[in-house]
Design a protein around this motif. Sequence first.
Motif: not given
Length: 379
Positions: A252-267
């Motif tokens: 029930x605990x996940x990293x903050x969604x802002x990190x997904x912006x970094x993941x998108x940039x890398x992918x």
Amino acid sequence: MDPVDSAEIPPIEALQSVFSLHETRRDGERILYYGESLVPEQMLVREVWPSFRQAGYEIQVATTPAGREDIIVARPVTNGTDGIPWKNLGLFFATVLSTMIVGALAWYHVPGSEILSNPATVLQAWPFTAAVLGVLTTHELGHYALSRYHGVDVSLPYLIPFIVPFGTLGAIIQMRGQIPDRKALFDIGVAGPLAGLAATIVVTAVGLSLPPMTVPESMVRGSGQVIIFNNPPLLNLIAAILGEQTSYPDPTTTAHPVIIGGWVGMFFTVLNLLPVGQLDGGHIIRAMLGEAQERLAAFVPIALFGLAAYLHYGLGYSFNESVGIWAFWGFLSIFIAYRGPADPIDDAPIGPARMAVGLLTFALGALCFLLVPIEMMTV
């Protein structure tokens, strides 16, 4: 179309040795030269482009529908936006809306019924939207800035709205002018990934510093399966440097969604650096290796289909996990390769300094690569 007085058009003496001119006509701002090319198309462009460019015109070569005549199409170079770029702005606001809605539903876990009753609740996802669009827009603005620096006619970025998982398919710019030489092609090609990666590192660092999110337990219990976005090596490296964690034992605990912006940039960096056609990697390799780029590009679909086959038959992953991603890009790379790479006017080598920057860019791209970007997990 109207006939054109020779005194009103760019100096046609540049055509004399390579083009047999029959007629000249004006079509709006464009000037059309009808005749027969005396040399191959690429040589024709290389010979006449400098004179026309100096006179303020870009050129393209075409043929009449019946194929009986060649046409040189000259149009004025655009030195900026012509009025308000309504299409760019419309797509920008549409993509802001789509990423905010998807962000609220998928990453901030706002119930759809709550959004319908109070649309303002989607504003909770503005950090996610800012992170994703900040990375993608910075990437395209890198291309835009270097295109303008080298005098290449280029559009402002077009953002593309979409649905899950990110609310966007990315962003593109449209290059309307000729590339003067391999140095310009290299600079334009490499500027996007490097600018995007700089923004990606900043966004990732900010996301890692933010507190984790709590997922409603009812959503975890009722989902059955969830999509796991695995960490690229660069994300783990940034987390290690900052001493932050990216995963938690409690579902029930996940990293903050802002990190997904970094993941998108890398992918997106990995995909854009595929050395094929007019992707960024295709531009960079075309500038580094010249026409040998096309031989390298022929292996890209084979490699991508090989990755998909290895994941499915070797490691047992399903098509709706990473197998489908690499298979899709295998087919797409065939189409991109078929369209061919950009051809600069001057094909002189770029020199050792740019070669080193190119190698560094691909090395950074390798830090963003994941064999299994996404997978399904039962909860």
